[in-house]
Design a protein around this motif. Sequence first.
Motif, PDB file in Angstrom:
ATOM      1  N   PRO A  56      26.083 -16.154  32.110  1.00  0.00           N
ATOM      2  CA  PRO A  56      26.669 -14.831  32.295  1.00  0.00           C
ATOM      3  C   PRO A  56      26.165 -13.773  31.330  1.00  0.00           C
ATOM      4  N   THR A  57      25.464 -14.177  30.258  1.00  0.00           N
ATOM      5  CA  THR A  57      25.024 -13.197  29.271  1.00  0.00           C
ATOM      6  C   THR A  57      23.516 -13.133  29.125  1.00  0.00           C
ATOM      7  N   THR A  58      22.771 -13.830  29.986  1.00  0.00           N
ATOM      8  CA  THR A  58      21.321 -13.798  29.892  1.00  0.00           C
ATOM      9  C   THR A  58      20.812 -12.372  30.109  1.00  0.00           C
ATOM     10  N   ALA A  59      19.904 -11.927  29.240  1.00  0.00           N
ATOM     11  CA  ALA A  59      19.259 -10.614  29.296  1.00  0.00           C
ATOM     12  C   ALA A  59      20.190  -9.466  28.920  1.00  0.00           C
ATOM     13  N   LEU A  60      21.427  -9.760  28.469  1.00  0.00           N
ATOM     14  CA  LEU A  60      22.297  -8.707  27.955  1.00  0.00           C
ATOM     15  C   LEU A  60      22.055  -8.551  26.451  1.00  0.00           C
TER      16      LEU A  60
ATOM     17  N   GLN B 189      26.813  -8.958  25.088  1.00  0.00           N
ATOM     18  CA  GLN B 189      26.999 -10.408  25.185  1.00  0.00           C
ATOM     19  C   GLN B 189      28.265 -10.830  24.455  1.00  0.00           C
ATOM     20  N   ALA B 190      28.471 -10.305  23.251  1.00  0.00           N
ATOM     21  CA  ALA B 190      29.670 -10.644  22.485  1.00  0.00           C
ATOM     22  C   ALA B 190      30.927 -10.189  23.217  1.00  0.00           C
TER      23      ALA B 190
ATOM     24  N   VAL C 121      25.459 -10.960  16.613  1.00  0.00           N
ATOM     25  CA  VAL C 121      24.505 -12.040  16.889  1.00  0.00           C
ATOM     26  C   VAL C 121      25.239 -13.379  16.885  1.00  0.00           C
ATOM     27  N   PRO C 122      25.047 -14.219  17.926  1.00  0.00           N
ATOM     28  CA  PRO C 122      25.736 -15.523  17.967  1.00  0.00           C
ATOM     29  C   PRO C 122      25.343 -16.408  16.795  1.00  0.00           C
ATOM     30  N   VAL C 123      26.292 -17.211  16.346  1.00  0.00           N
ATOM     31  CA  VAL C 123      26.046 -18.167  15.264  1.00  0.00           C
ATOM     32  C   VAL C 123      26.335 -19.565  15.777  1.00  0.00           C
ATOM     33  N   LEU C 124      25.773 -20.565  15.105  1.00  0.00           N
ATOM     34  CA  LEU C 124      25.903 -21.949  15.557  1.00  0.00           C
ATOM     35  C   LEU C 124      27.105 -22.675  14.958  1.00  0.00           C
ATOM     36  N   ASP C 125      27.817 -22.030  14.060  1.00  0.00           N
ATOM     37  CA  ASP C 125      28.997 -22.633  13.452  1.00  0.00           C
ATOM     38  C   ASP C 125      30.236 -22.192  14.226  1.00  0.00           C
ATOM     39  N   PRO C 126      30.921 -23.107  14.935  1.00  0.00           N
ATOM     40  CA  PRO C 126      32.091 -22.715  15.733  1.00  0.00           C
ATOM     41  C   PRO C 126      33.168 -22.003  14.926  1.00  0.00           C
TER      42      PRO C 126
END
Length: 599
Positions: free
Chosen positions: A189-193, A198-199, A573-578
């Motif tokens: 659902p957030t590809t290319a956004l 995206q957030a 920016v997404p992070v990998l730590d939940p």
Amino acid sequence: MTAASRAATAALVEVADLRIEFPTDGGAVRAVDGLDFSLGAGQALGLVGESGSGKSATAYALLGLHRGTGARVSGTVRVDGTDVLTATDAELRRLRGGAAAMVFQDPLSALDPYFAIGDQIAEVYRVHHRVSKSAARARAVEVLDRVGIADAARRSRSRPHEFSGGMRQRALIAMALACEPRLLIADEPTTALDVTVQAQILDLLHELRAETGMGLLLVTHDLGVVAGSVDRILVMRDGRAVEGGPVGTVLSAPSAAYTRALLAAVPRLDGPAGPEGPAGADVPAQAKPVDAAEPAADAAGLAVGPVPTPTPALLKGGPVAEDGALLVAEGLRREFKRGRHAFTAVDDVSLTVRAGETLGVVGESGSGKTTLGRMLVRLLDPTRGRIHYGGRDIAPLGDRALRPLRRELQMVFQDPVSSLNPRRSIGESIADPLRAEGRLSDAAVVSRVKDLLERVGLDPDWYHRYPHEFSGGQRQRVGIARALAPEPKLIVCDEPVSALDVTTQAQVVALLGELQRDLGLALVFIAHDLAVVRQVSDRVAVMRGGRIVESGTVDQVYDAPRDPYTKGLLAAVPVLDPAEAAERRENRRELRSVMVTAP
């Protein structure tokens, strides 16, 4: 145990030994091979993997969307008590949109361009509920408002092309929510956004799940996206599950080499800065995933063929000023007029591109990045301003005067599908600029094109293949080869990796970095992904509303941002730590609450 309690504990989705095959001329391709998983009400599961891993095929199977396509589907697929594989067409119609709904990757193709957004949502609602048109319209406005569309009553009368990419995705989510489904399937659902939109979309999905108790199946190639959005992860490769478990466990201590390779390919803000550390460089060669249709050589790493010696013309003969400046833009402005109204896309932008460096240009959709890039290579005429290249201002030059410069200023476009002619072989598309120059014989052109194909990691024997025979990453490599054909000195890359999965993205970025080092190219790298830009750029310019709000070296902009807009982009920016992802989501929620209640 009562019937009610058994229903409450029963899985919302049950998939066992799922197998999906697509018939081909040579037999059949197995897209999904023996997959098992379950999903309970209120839970969120992330299906993660590269393009071609079987993620979307699995998602479609939950709604019986393979029926009538010729695909062979076997195993057990049960959704909200419905056996999807044996259900009648009427039962499937009740399931789709009613008990389970899907948000597709590309909202522009999923929405009808001829009808207003509100009418399309109302139509879905009336399929499942016997209500009047006015009641259905009211429901459409209600759900549009729920997903954050401002002035929902008025915007419900808009057509899809009048919405931005993020707003179209919100409209699709609103359509999915109209009938209050128990399961929401979100396919990329957030590809290319851009990162901020995206957030917003991911925050919205989380809030909706918390409020309604619906289950969420999130399909994505980006592990950063799932970190703060799901409870469990199922990692897929070649149609099989290679690893699964709680999101924190899988991301912090992956057991499968493939999962570790996916994690290594995710661009990070805390990763190495600048082109000396290209994305994907630390991915184990034996585990690095590749496009499904790429040569077997790629399985051992990025196959880019022999490295040719850079030509003297590229390294020494270019129009480089004493300070290293290759191209200098001053006060660029671009207006687009519609009737008596004018829209300013780029406003008073000045920048310098030096020989052999990468200038990153970042910003949200609509910030003017693409318009600026097209002006730099003179595909668009500036309304005002100057572009100095080779000792003269090329901004006012017409097509005839620009012709000799076209070979030196090239562009790699965002969408390789639309930029390649589907009726011509990829070899002939790459050969076009060489034939236009008229300097080489036909045999020499073909030889040069085959060298370029090998240079970007493609088989020279694929000269006569057509674009539809290639994966997304391979088509982008074709676009790079076409840009390299006339031996340019500067290439503007417009979102070259935005729609690619993270491993293919890492390969393309690494390829660009290698080409730059070998050929002495100057690159302008336009992107909304700040993590990717950090890894490939020497300097960065941040754009907002057509203007550059901040610029400097990578370390200056990323480690000590001055402008609040830049700080907001970095925070999204997404992070990998939940745990960190949850904290950031809560901070964004509090910020939105303050903004809403502020006088």
